[in-house]
Enzyme design. Structure first.
Site: not given
Lengths: 300, 300, 300
Positions: B53, B211, B218
């Site tokens: 990451y 999730p 949106f």
């Protein structure tokens, strides 16, 4: 050569010789004896047949060579298959190509294989294709009888999915010893559909048919084959070889599932090249360069 | 907050904080300490990392915050991952993005994670992606050694199919404790391909990455997202909220598989909204309205 | 007629009568009594219902016939189903068709079925469709309670995949006794996706809904149906019958999975024709001619 232990009593040579095209090779009996001896000298002790190969003729060709030199039999493991009924002048009662895994057919086919191969037993008999109408109780009865009679030592399957393998296994009093499936740099489906994972889970070493993709990488006319050929040659440069088939075998041998490639060539130099693949040490990154060339997309 | 018991010794908080984008949040070390403390105050005790990451940087950023306030470590569970090799200026020897689940790489990667995170152990180490060339014996050896040395307490996987999960499990002397997979109102594949059923069968609670569908609901530019947004707002009207992310989390929390969403936000108000989803009580019919909006077809 | 033993205490008749379209048959109560008696005379003892059939009305129609002649009840096995919530004037609180396998709904639905059917128990209750939000613990609680109360003797499922079947089974203290799925000459998916293999592996005999493909072979307007009809008639010529439905039933009965076709007709002559299929002896080659006509490709 490395041996792969399939059961307490049975081992295969890591590389297997396949007789699918034996009738095309136009070998005299004595030439076939020589080819077999050369294979044995290389450490290839396992020979792969099917009742139907060469329009139902190849087992008998091989059997004649065995009859010429009976001492060969004890030095090898013979695999054969049953369960496909070809449209053939040899089988005029077949009106359509279909599968038949009835007790009666399995037993007759196996006994016919013994006669053609001029041997008392085969080491492994495979169901050639999953039969959607297979009665696993009949298969279990046939296998059990053939085993009791000493005609077949062990049993396996070919081209079975995990659920087909597990279903049939659940009816048998002994384990299936292998699943012969298509695996090559150009055919990744068995990696992607759970088949090879299932082999790993069940500790069953798979045999790989068409391990060099039937030759289409050598010519490489389609896009995918061009990508694969390029990746093989790049990897080969690092590994010191330009032999595409050797690299394709090495790619299979790298995998932890103990894949046993079935070499389908009648030319001893090609067989030798395949065996040489055993000395190639690919890295993880080499393996993925070829995988990615085949899928055509980066890994996720 | 509800805890999910993964083993006798290990529980996760129902909501998990994900550090995938930590480097994008541009937090000063002390700000990250505050964010972690706010999460803990909300009951979020589980933090999700991976070696890769932030281009291999995020673990170290988190580690600096832990070093500033070492008492935080005992209040949390740290998850990290290994097995992907990125093309990265941090790893100049990688010529192509690939997977590596060799014993050597797993151990080196885990030890590097400990150093970066400035901790003596991680609670759970996951194999980040299923590696088609994975040698399960090597994975088992690496896991066993890391566990014996106390460097890793438990092990799991990410993005594994049921057959990959079962295969690897069959080589391990202890159970895999979770499977982190993509689950959201917009990504139903893990419901449809047997992954979530498999979690239920094995009593393994899955972690859900992405999730809230990576934000695309949106804006909702595509047809599917428009349908989902509309259904969420309709259901939200009955439940008394217009917050889309809260509703998307509630949809996951409704499911009996004990899905643990990984909240990927660095904004405490968004994290708080996610946690608020725990108090929403959807009905079966609400759940299906959203499911049907996502599939675009009525149930059979 | 052959009986299929599902458990030590439960057997179904090989051919099952299905009441899906009972309300379309416009039978007077006494006519339905007669139809049931004729079925019983033919050896058909198993009758297949669902709560939702006939817009939630069919169970009650059948129940009135049972009330007219209560002695019939002990001569039959009644199967019914629950778990679908239809959009219906009978259920004004349903805003969208959805599934519900909550403990509460299963129990209420089963109790309502008993009332409608005017009986004290059903022999088998099936979950009608796999519910992606199913809580297997709730299903287990509902099933256990209904069994303890004597309201339902045994439980099964319908349209479940192998992984759904195994997952639910793992939560139950008793085995699922059947999986009712779509199987016909025109619908081979359950052969191809592992469902029927799974039935064989678990020794669970499947029930087949739509066993004559909903009638589309009779008219045969699409290419696939034309091919199937032609193959059926060719095979029928060798077997001495031109009745397409009898041949379609015989094709199912040939298979070793002990498929139990659900006959959906209210006409006694069609039911009799279906029962006559039991005397037809197809060969392996017949079976494959029809299989190949359906897939449209030769076997591999």
């Amino acid at each position: 050569m490395e041996k792969i232990k399939l059961t307490e009593e049975l081992s295969f040579s890591r590389m297997i010789h396949g007789l699918w095209r034996l009738n095309d090779w136009n070998l005299k009996d004595q030439e076939l004896v020589m080819l077999i001896e050369e294979c044995l000298d290389l450490g290839i002790t396992t020979f792969d047949h099917a009742d139907i190969y060469g329009n139902y003729q190849n087992e008998a060709i091989f059997g004649k060579a065995l009859a010429l030199k009976p001492s060969l039999r004890d030095k090898m493991e013979i695999v054969t298959k049953c369960g496909i009924k070809l449209l053939s002048n040899q089988r005029p009662d077949h009106e359509v190509k279909h599968y038949d895994t009835s007790k009666d057919h399995i037993i007759k086919s196996a006994e016919n294989s013994l006669k053609n191969l001029q041997t008392d037993y085969v080491d492994v008999l495979l169901i050639h294709r999953p039969d959607p109408a297979m009665d696993p109780e009949e298969v279990a009865e046939a296998f059990t009888l053939l085993k009791e009679q000493g005609k077949v030592k062990h049993f396996g399957v070919s081209n079975f999915t995990p659920s087909q393998f597990d279903m049939l296994s659940s009816y048998l009093p002994f384990p299936l010893v292998t699943n012969q499936v298509e695996i090559s740099v150009s055919h990744l489906e068995t990696f992607q559909d759970g088949t090879i994972e299932h082999c790993l889970q069940k500790r069953v070493a798979p045999m790989a048919w068409s391990p060099v993709a039937g030759g289409k990488i050598f010519n490489a006319t389609d896009e995918k084959s061009v990508r694969i050929k390029k990746a093989l040659l790049e990897v080969g440069e690092e590994l010191g070889t330009k032999e595409l088939d050797k690299l394709m075998y090495a790619w299979l041998l790298y995998h932890p599932a103990k894949i046993m490639p079935v070499i389908g060539s009648g030319k001893i130099e090609r067989i030798r090249s395949a065996v040489d693949a055993l000395s190639i040490k690919m890295t993880c990154q080499h393996w993925y360069k070829i995988w990615i060339a085949s899928t055509g997309v980066d890994v996720a």
